[in-house]
Structure formats: structure tokens, C-alpha cells
Write an enzyme that holds these catalytic residues in place. Structure first.
Site, PDB file in Angstrom:
ATOM      1  N   CYS A  47     111.606  -6.858 -35.470  1.00  0.00           N
ATOM      2  CA  CYS A  47     111.674  -5.407 -35.678  1.00  0.00           C
ATOM      3  C   CYS A  47     113.111  -4.998 -36.002  1.00  0.00           C
ATOM      4  O   CYS A  47     113.475  -3.836 -35.853  1.00  0.00           O
ATOM      5  CB  CYS A  47     111.132  -4.656 -34.471  1.00  0.00           C
ATOM      6  SG  CYS A  47     112.008  -4.986 -32.951  1.00  0.00           S
TER       7      CYS A  47
ATOM      8  N   ASP B 269     107.592 -11.673 -19.698  1.00  0.00           N
ATOM      9  CA  ASP B 269     108.542 -10.596 -20.003  1.00  0.00           C
ATOM     10  C   ASP B 269     109.618 -10.603 -18.927  1.00  0.00           C
ATOM     11  O   ASP B 269     109.372 -11.034 -17.793  1.00  0.00           O
ATOM     12  CB  ASP B 269     107.819  -9.235 -20.037  1.00  0.00           C
ATOM     13  CG  ASP B 269     108.592  -8.199 -20.853  1.00  0.00           C
ATOM     14  OD1 ASP B 269     108.203  -7.930 -21.999  1.00  0.00           O
ATOM     15  OD2 ASP B 269     109.603  -7.662 -20.340  1.00  0.00           O
TER      16      ASP B 269
ATOM     17  N   PHE C 113     107.487 -11.860 -24.634  1.00  0.00           N
ATOM     18  CA  PHE C 113     107.944 -10.469 -24.758  1.00  0.00           C
ATOM     19  C   PHE C 113     106.704  -9.557 -24.697  1.00  0.00           C
ATOM     20  O   PHE C 113     106.462  -8.739 -25.569  1.00  0.00           O
ATOM     21  CB  PHE C 113     108.705 -10.233 -26.071  1.00  0.00           C
ATOM     22  CG  PHE C 113     109.816 -11.217 -26.334  1.00  0.00           C
ATOM     23  CD1 PHE C 113     111.066 -11.042 -25.745  1.00  0.00           C
ATOM     24  CD2 PHE C 113     109.630 -12.310 -27.160  1.00  0.00           C
ATOM     25  CE1 PHE C 113     112.111 -11.941 -25.992  1.00  0.00           C
ATOM     26  CE2 PHE C 113     110.649 -13.216 -27.415  1.00  0.00           C
ATOM     27  CZ  PHE C 113     111.892 -13.030 -26.830  1.00  0.00           C
TER      28      PHE C 113
ATOM     29  N   ASP D 108     107.213 -11.553 -29.913  1.00  0.00           N
ATOM     30  CA  ASP D 108     107.471 -10.175 -30.374  1.00  0.00           C
ATOM     31  C   ASP D 108     108.721  -9.634 -29.676  1.00  0.00           C
ATOM     32  O   ASP D 108     108.629  -8.754 -28.813  1.00  0.00           O
ATOM     33  CB  ASP D 108     106.247  -9.290 -30.076  1.00  0.00           C
ATOM     34  CG  ASP D 108     106.411  -7.885 -30.639  1.00  0.00           C
ATOM     35  OD1 ASP D 108     107.212  -7.708 -31.576  1.00  0.00           O
ATOM     36  OD2 ASP D 108     105.746  -6.959 -30.140  1.00  0.00           O
TER      37      ASP D 108
END
Ligand code: SAH
Length: 400
Positions: free
Chosen positions: A343, A253, A231, A303
Site C-alpha cells: 500500500c 499481528d 499483518f 498485507d
């Protein structure tokens, strides 16, 4: 000023200075109040609790601005003062010159609900994500233009999901509100790296400023190793790893645009010796490809984007987090490092740790926690608003 009356015993959170009042807590009013208008909030007995901005279209009906029986009525001077104070609190960032990109206003964290302002080497890019923020926009922009150091222009990103929920326009996606038009790509410096930021089309306002501290913390673990950065977006963790002497960095990605920028970012800093590989793929799939091919890494960074937008999505999200972490753990060489992040605000540190420890059990490997990372100082969280804390990271080292 129009008034909102809360239902009996629904005043508790406001008294604890939590800034959100949900629609279910309202017993009355505010008749005829416009979107974003400042309203007085009183409890069921009529006692004043403070003032906030009214959002008629949202589940969050009011975002509080001032609290208490003697609260100040919100006006332009109050808002301008808060913007200037928020910028002032970032003075130390400008002073040490470690970066020229930072968040100047972090919404509730700076007592300006719904207002985000990010600074990229002279250009400020805002997001106004509540009706109140939208209503105060002019004074906010004027103040930013005056107080943000070396401010050449202030613009706005409107393509944010929450704006639709607030009944606000989402088009055009980008607009200049004051001063100069930013260039197509703004070059910023951050630690040992440079990044091109596409403020018109990039994620958020263009860059993941919130991972600055984590990038700096994780980079040094690369130390000569073979690094897989999952990512990657525009290369962040991978370029730090390169600057810290990784022998090889693989950036993965699913976005071709993000990888194209990552490659350009590599070229902005002239280092040699690190082999760079770019892979456009789904990380869930790529980790399995690595497993099937028997590839191993000295360090892996995970991430991912927000898997759990709400509490109801937590179960499914947990499976996603476990899946990638389990796969990554199995791909680590002995004594390898896994830097893993979430997140999702709905997932707290305890749950995240639990998922990681279950993944480690299934991977049949022992890990130690070497470091934890979180939101940097320019993304502050009010003590009374734990929802503001969304980002967490753990650096794990395999003990075998
Ligand atoms: N670590 C980055 C930020 C990562 S943001 C930094 O420091 O800047 C999350 C990234 O995940 C985005 O670039 C998005 O394009 C990518 N992404 C989302 N889902 C993905 C998937 N299933 N596979 C690969 N990449 C994905």
C-alpha cells in the site's frame, strides 16, 4: 478573491488538471489569505487556471477545486453538490447489500481534496486532511448527514499525521460532529464475514475498506488448506479464508488489540471445522520462526503497513518487501498460494513485480501470477492524479 500567481512554466500540471500545486511553483501571493481559503490561481501572464484551497503551512500550497478560464468559484453549493454526487455514485453498493461499509468520499478521487468519509452501518467517520477540507467541514458534514443512507451520525478522526503538516488540530483524536455517538464497536457485514469496527481507536477510520475486493478474491484459494495470514489486523483475510473452507488459519499481528478484535470477529460467524490460531508477533520474526521450525503452509497472505511513506524511503522499503516475500515463498508447500500486497504509493506495480521476481529467484521457486488486485470502486482514482493509486496486490501460485 485573493490571487496566487505561478512561476513561468509552472502551469503545466494544473492545465493537465493535476490537483496539487507545490509551494515551489508559487511566485506571488496570496497576501493575507487564511488557512483553507479559496483562491484564484493564475499563470505567470495572469491567465486564470482555476480556483483552489490555500494551505499556508503545507508543502502543497494549493489543492485545486475547479479548472479553466471559466471555472466556477468554489462555494458551499459546489462542495455540497460534490459530496452528494460522491454518495450517489455509491448507490450500487447499497443496492446489492453485499456490505454495509464503504468509502463514501475518497478525497481527490471524488474531487474533494483532503476529504475522506467512510460509512459503517449507519455511522459516517470522516478525516479532513487539508486546510481546505477543514474550512468546508460544516457543509460537508451537513450534506453527509442528509445524503448518506440511514445516517445516524457523522464523526471525525483527527489523529492523522498529515493534519499536523497542514497546521490543523490533531486533538481530540475523535469527535462527534452531527447526530448520534457511535457505539464502542460497530458491527459491519462484508461478504461472508462480520467485523467489529472500533472507529475511535482503530487504524484509519477503523477498518481497511480498501482491501474488500482483495479479501473476496483471495479467500477462495484457501480451499481446505493451511493458511498463514500475516499483518492480520482484525482478521480480514483469515476470516475470509475460514469462510472459504480453510482447514487451519494462523492470524499474525504485532497489535494485541487488533488480534483481540479478530478473535471476537471469529465468534460473529458460526462456522466449524477451521482451526484458528492467533499469534502476537513481529511478522519478520515469526516467518523466521516458522522457517526454523520447518512449518509449511498452503497459502500465505502478506498485507503489511506502508513501508515507504515517500520516494526517499523506497530503497529501505524495497528490502523489507523482499525480505518478507522471500521468507514466505520458502514456507509455501508445492503449488501453494502467496497473496502479497503493497500500500506504498511510492512503489509502483513494476517495482513491486521486480522485487517479487527477485525474491522468487532467491527462493529458487517458480511462480505464476494468477490474479492482480487493487483499490475497489469506492476508492476511485482520477486519471489526472496517478498518486491516488497506492494499493496493489498479486496472487502468485507456486509451480513446484
Ligand atoms: N489485512 C488487514 C489489514 C492489515 S493493516 C485487513 O484486511 O484488515 C497492517 C497490520 O500490520 C496492522 O494491523 C498492524 O498492527 C500490523 N503490523 C505492522 N507492523 C507489523 C509487524 N512488523 N509485524 C506484525 N504486524 C505488524
Amino acid at each position: 478573491m485573493k490571487k496566487i500567481v505561478l512561476k513561468p512554466s509552472r502551469d503545466f500540471t494544473v492545465r493537465r488538471r493535476h490537483p496539487w500545486i507545490f509551494s515551489g511553483a508559487l511566485s506571488d501571493g496570496p497576501a493575507g489569505a487564511e488557512s483553507g481559503e479559496a483562491v484564484e490561481v493564475v499563470d505567470a501572464r495572469g491567465e486564470r487556471l482555476g480556483y483552489g484551497s490555500y494551505s499556508p503551512a503545507s508543502q502543497i500550497s494549493v489543492r485545486m477545486l475547479t479548472y479553466g478560464a471559466d471555472a466556477q468559484k468554489p462555494d458551499e453549493a459546489l462542495i455540497a453538490g460534490r459530496v452528494a454526487a460522491a454518495v450517489g455514485r455509491r448507490a450500487c453498493f447499497f443496492a446489492d447489500a453485499a456490505t454495509n461499509a464503504m468509502r463514501l468520499v475518497n478525497a481527490e478521487g471524488d474531487m474533494l481534496p483532503g476529504v475522506v468519509a467512510d460509512y459503517y452501518a449507519g455511522f459516517v467517520v470522516c478525516q479532513f486532511t487539508s486546510a481546505g477540507a477543514e474550512r468546508w467541514k460544516t457543509v460537508i458534514v451537513e450534506t453527509l448527514a442528509k445524503f448518506a443512507p440511514f445516517c445516524r451520525g457523522v464523526s471525525e478522526r483527527r489523529d492523522v499525521d498529515v493534519r499536523a503538516k497542514e497546521g490543523l488540530e490533531v486533538e481530540p483524536a475523535f469527535a462527534v460532529l452531527s447526530g448520534d455517538e457511535p457505539p464502542e464497536f460497530i458491527e459491519i457485514s462484508e461478504g461472508p464475514c462480520k467485523f467489529l469496527v472500533d472507529v475511535r481507536n482503530g487504524h484509519k477510520t477503523g477498518f481497511y475498506l480498501d482491501q474488500r475486493d482483495a479479501r473476496a478474491a483471495v479467500g477462495p484459494y484457501a480451499n481446505g488448506g493451511d493458511v498463514l495470514n500475516c499483518f492480520s489486523y482484525t482478521g480480514g483475510f483469515g476470516l475470509y479464508a475460514r469462510a472459504c473452507g480453510a482447514s487451519k488459519v494462523t492470524q499474525v499481528d504485532s497489535s494485541a488489540e487488533a488480534l483481540a478484535l479478530a478473535k471476537r470477529n471469529e465468534g460473529l460467524v458460526h462456522l466449524c471445522g477451521t482451526a484458528m490460531e492467533y499469534v502476537e508477533d513481529d511478522v519478520f520474526k515469526y516467518l523466521r520462526t516458522c522457517r526454523d521450525e520447518g512449518r509449511m503452509f498452503d497459502m500465505i497472505v502478506l498485507d503489511p503497513p506502508k513501508f515507504a511513506a515517500t520516494r526517499s524511503k523506497l530503497m529501505k522499503a524495497s528490502r523489507g518487501y523482499k525480505d518478507i516475500n522471500l521468507l514466505a515463498m520458502k514456507l509455501l508447500r508445492p503449488h501453494g498460494i502467496l497473496a502479497t500486497f503493497s500500500c506504498s504509493g511510492a512503489m509502483d506495480t513494476t517495482l513491486f513485480d521486480k522485487i517479487l521476481s527477485e525474491a522468487a529467484v532467491d527462493a529458487q521457486r517458480d511462480f505464476q501470477i494468477v490474479e492482480r488486485t487493487g483499490q475497489p470502486a469506492d476508492h476511485p482514482v482520477p486519471l489526472s492524479f496517478p498518486e491516488g493509486l497506492y494499493l496493489k496486490g498479486v496472487v502468485l501460485r507456486s509451480l513446484s
